[in-house]
Design a protein around this motif. Structure first.
Motif, PDB file in Angstrom:
ATOM      1  N   ASP A  80      27.571   5.197  44.619  1.00 43.78           N
ATOM      2  CA  ASP A  80      28.711   5.143  45.529  1.00 43.78           C
ATOM      3  C   ASP A  80      29.255   6.551  45.788  1.00 43.78           C
ATOM      4  O   ASP A  80      29.561   6.901  46.935  1.00 43.78           O
ATOM      5  N   CYS A  83      26.791   8.425  48.123  1.00 42.51           N
ATOM      6  CA  CYS A  83      26.900   7.974  49.517  1.00 42.51           C
ATOM      7  C   CYS A  83      28.183   8.482  50.173  1.00 42.51           C
ATOM      8  O   CYS A  83      28.176   8.904  51.329  1.00 42.51           O
ATOM      9  N   GLY A  87      28.672  10.901  53.547  1.00 42.81           N
ATOM     10  CA  GLY A  87      29.583  10.572  54.641  1.00 42.81           C
ATOM     11  C   GLY A  87      30.590  11.675  54.910  1.00 42.81           C
ATOM     12  O   GLY A  87      30.844  12.028  56.066  1.00 42.81           O
ATOM     13  N   GLU A 106      24.436   5.291  59.240  1.00 44.18           N
ATOM     14  CA  GLU A 106      24.573   3.845  59.123  1.00 44.18           C
ATOM     15  C   GLU A 106      24.718   3.494  57.645  1.00 44.18           C
ATOM     16  O   GLU A 106      24.391   4.302  56.772  1.00 44.18           O
ATOM     17  N   ALA A 107      25.200   2.306  57.369  1.00 50.05           N
ATOM     18  CA  ALA A 107      25.423   1.883  55.994  1.00 50.05           C
ATOM     19  C   ALA A 107      24.095   1.735  55.244  1.00 50.05           C
ATOM     20  O   ALA A 107      23.106   1.265  55.807  1.00 50.05           O
ATOM     21  N   ARG A 109      21.436   0.197  52.420  1.00 52.04           N
ATOM     22  CA  ARG A 109      21.111  -1.097  51.820  1.00 52.04           C
ATOM     23  C   ARG A 109      20.490  -0.813  50.467  1.00 52.04           C
ATOM     24  O   ARG A 109      19.267  -0.694  50.344  1.00 52.04           O
ATOM     25  N   ILE A 126      19.309   5.748  54.045  1.00 52.38           N
ATOM     26  CA  ILE A 126      20.501   5.857  54.879  1.00 52.38           C
ATOM     27  C   ILE A 126      20.069   6.416  56.228  1.00 52.38           C
ATOM     28  O   ILE A 126      19.721   7.602  56.328  1.00 52.38           O
TER      29      ILE A 126
END
Length: 139
Positions: A80, A83, A87, A106-107, A109, A126
């Protein structure tokens, strides 16, 4: 002289390299994942451009990919954090210094991957969409 596509991908790699994780470009997954996580930038696919005439311009929505991988005890929090740092790095300059029109991620998976004899990995691809225009699809 590098093409606009290569210049943009190099700028994206440089932006990601400022993060505390290890950042590679186009490499294979190494045997060991560094403690701060690992990012591998894949050049991806430029896709079919929209073409405008007078002046001639090819407008791309290039889909690059970042493979994000963490390993260790608290993989969920580390993933987390990794990521979120991606961002924040992209949001800090959505044009990569004016090289492209817009950059958006984009998010992810995420998936957990078992590794025999070692701590399992948490990884995701990602997608990063690079919006830019060029006067020649090969330049």
């Amino acid at each position: 002289m590098p093409t606009p596509r290569e210049t943009i991908l190099a700028a994206l790699h440089a932006r990601l390299s400022a993060l505390p994780s290890t950042v590679l470009r186009g490499d294979v997954l190494p045997e060991r994942v560094p403690a701060g996580g690992l990012l591998i930038l894949r050049d991806g696919e430029p896709g079919e451009p929209e073409v405008t005439l007078s002046p001639l311009a090819y407008h791309y929505q290039h889909r690059a990919e970042i493979e994000a991988v963490v390993q260790g005890g608290d993989r969920d929090v580390a993933f987390d954090t990794l990521c979120a740092s991606i961002g924040a790095a992209l949001a800090a300059d959505r044009t990569l210094g004016g090289l492209c029109d817009w950059v958006e991620a984009e998010a992810p998976r995420p998936v957990d991957l078992a590794v025999e004899g070692a701590a399992s990995l948490k990884a995701a691809v990602i997608p990063v969409i690079l919006h830019y225009a060029t006067a020649d699809p090969l330049a």
